[in-house]
Every structure is written in C-alpha cells, then in structure tokens.
Design an enzyme around this catalytic site. Sequence first.
Site, PDB file in Angstrom:
ATOM      1  N   HIS A 112      -1.551  30.997  43.836  1.00 24.97           N
ATOM      2  CA  HIS A 112      -0.579  29.909  43.842  1.00 24.97           C
ATOM      3  C   HIS A 112      -0.090  29.645  45.254  1.00 24.97           C
ATOM      4  O   HIS A 112       0.084  30.569  46.042  1.00 24.97           O
ATOM      5  CB  HIS A 112       0.605  30.201  42.911  1.00 24.97           C
ATOM      6  CG  HIS A 112       1.210  31.558  43.090  1.00 24.97           C
ATOM      7  ND1 HIS A 112       0.641  32.703  42.573  1.00 24.97           N
ATOM      8  CD2 HIS A 112       2.330  31.964  43.734  1.00 24.97           C
ATOM      9  CE1 HIS A 112       1.382  33.746  42.887  1.00 24.97           C
ATOM     10  NE2 HIS A 112       2.410  33.322  43.609  1.00 24.97           N
ATOM     11  N   HIS A 148       3.091  28.250  47.260  1.00 28.78           N
ATOM     12  CA  HIS A 148       4.520  27.910  47.148  1.00 28.78           C
ATOM     13  C   HIS A 148       4.822  26.738  48.081  1.00 28.78           C
ATOM     14  O   HIS A 148       4.478  26.782  49.262  1.00 28.78           O
ATOM     15  CB  HIS A 148       5.397  29.067  47.628  1.00 28.78           C
ATOM     16  CG  HIS A 148       5.398  30.289  46.772  1.00 28.78           C
ATOM     17  ND1 HIS A 148       6.387  30.552  45.868  1.00 28.78           N
ATOM     18  CD2 HIS A 148       4.535  31.340  46.708  1.00 28.78           C
ATOM     19  CE1 HIS A 148       6.150  31.731  45.284  1.00 28.78           C
ATOM     20  NE2 HIS A 148       5.024  32.230  45.782  1.00 28.78           N
TER      21      HIS A 148
HETATM   22  P1  AMP Z   1       4.590  35.440  44.053  1.00 33.19           P
HETATM   23  O1  AMP Z   1       5.673  36.411  44.444  1.00 33.19           O
HETATM   24  O2  AMP Z   1       3.980  34.741  45.233  1.00 33.19           O
HETATM   25  O3  AMP Z   1       3.574  36.059  43.126  1.00 33.19           O
HETATM   26  O4  AMP Z   1       5.341  34.291  43.275  1.00 33.19           O
HETATM   27  C1  AMP Z   1       5.334  34.171  41.895  1.00 33.19           C
HETATM   28  C2  AMP Z   1       6.358  33.135  41.541  1.00 33.19           C
HETATM   29  O5  AMP Z   1       6.134  32.721  40.205  1.00 33.19           O
HETATM   30  C3  AMP Z   1       7.811  33.617  41.621  1.00 33.19           C
HETATM   31  O6  AMP Z   1       8.512  32.846  42.596  1.00 33.19           O
HETATM   32  C4  AMP Z   1       8.343  33.387  40.220  1.00 33.19           C
HETATM   33  O7  AMP Z   1       9.649  32.889  40.189  1.00 33.19           O
HETATM   34  C5  AMP Z   1       7.364  32.371  39.653  1.00 33.19           C
HETATM   35  N1  AMP Z   1       7.211  32.393  38.216  1.00 33.19           N
HETATM   36  C6  AMP Z   1       6.963  33.466  37.420  1.00 33.19           C
HETATM   37  N2  AMP Z   1       6.860  33.091  36.138  1.00 33.19           N
HETATM   38  C7  AMP Z   1       7.033  31.748  36.111  1.00 33.19           C
HETATM   39  C8  AMP Z   1       7.064  30.774  35.068  1.00 33.19           C
HETATM   40  N3  AMP Z   1       6.866  31.096  33.795  1.00 33.19           N
HETATM   41  N4  AMP Z   1       7.281  29.478  35.417  1.00 33.19           N
HETATM   42  C9  AMP Z   1       7.499  29.135  36.693  1.00 33.19           C
HETATM   43  N5  AMP Z   1       7.476  30.019  37.730  1.00 33.19           N
HETATM   44  C10 AMP Z   1       7.264  31.293  37.438  1.00 33.19           C
END
Ligand code: AMP
Length: 136
Positions: free
Chosen positions: A100, A102
């Site tokens: 993903h 950001h």
């Molecule tokens: P990372 O730390 O780069 O793996 O970021 C993962 C991100 O996914 C975090 O900022 C979470 O807040 C976000 N996240 C986790 N579950 C969900 C969800 N169901 N919908 C939207 N964002 C999510």
Amino acid sequence: MNPDCIFCKIVKGEIPCAKVYENQKYVAFLDITPVNPGHTLVIPKEHYEDLLNTPDSVLDGMLNDSKKIAKAVLKAVGAEGFNLTVNVGPVSGQVVPHLHIHIMPRFPNDGHHLFKGGAYKEGEIQKVAEKIRQNL
Ligand code: AMP
Ligand code: ZN
C-alpha cells in the site's frame, strides 16, 4: 487473493471501506487511523506482501494513479502538501502485509515530523554508496 488479508477483504467487498477510487488494477480508500483527515491508502487489487515482492507490471501505473488521487485529496481537505510513504517490512512499521502507498496530507504545524537526519563518519558516505552500487 489471500483469504486472511484485511486489504484483500476490502478489495472483495467483504469488509467496508471509505473508497475514493477504483480502476482495473487499484483501489484507494481512507485509512481508518489517519495521520490527518484525507489520509488515503492506494493498493493493488492483487495480493503482494510488499513493494519488493510486487511485479513491475502490477506497479506500473500505481504512482501515476497515486499522483492523481493525491491531487484530489489535497483539494478535498485543503492541504498544500503531503507525504507519500511505502513501508516495507515490520522493521519499517509495515503492519499490513499487502502493498500500500500512504498519501498523507499535511498542514502547517500539524505536529508531525519527518525522521531526524543523522551524520556519516569521515569517508563512510562514499563506502556506503559504493556498496549500494555493487548491489545494483
Ligand atoms: P502500514 O503500517 O504501512 O502497514 O499501514 C497500514 C495502515 O492500514 C495503517 O495506517 C492502518 O490504520 C490502516 N488500516 C488497517 N486496517 C484498515 C482498514 N480496515 N481500513 C482502512 N485502513 C486500515
Ligand atoms: Zn491482500
């Protein structure tokens, strides 16, 4: 698709999300724990653990689409800039093992800070650069 992956479940519509964009290859939706309002995640529909495990063909177009989405995010929340981040591996803070990007809108004095820069010892910068070149 990985049946245990939360982002795959979002792609399949099995769990809800605040979707802002979708095309054949990617979906973008709002992060549920936003750094600032409008914090958006752009993901490929196919499951790949992280950037290094994702084929170039899947990445191809992802940055262009992220740019388009970022422009819309900025307009929507009235931000002047943003950080674009891809975490790779738990040590970097990657929590969800599905690639993903950001898009994090930024505001003046929003309290967020980038990493604090360090310093190289004498001659170290050239050695590190040489090692990287050797590994390319
Ligand atoms: P990372 O730390 O780069 O793996 O970021 C993962 C991100 O996914 C975090 O900022 C979470 O807040 C976000 N996240 C986790 N579950 C969900 C969800 N169901 N919908 C939207 N964002 C999510
Ligand atoms: Zn997945």
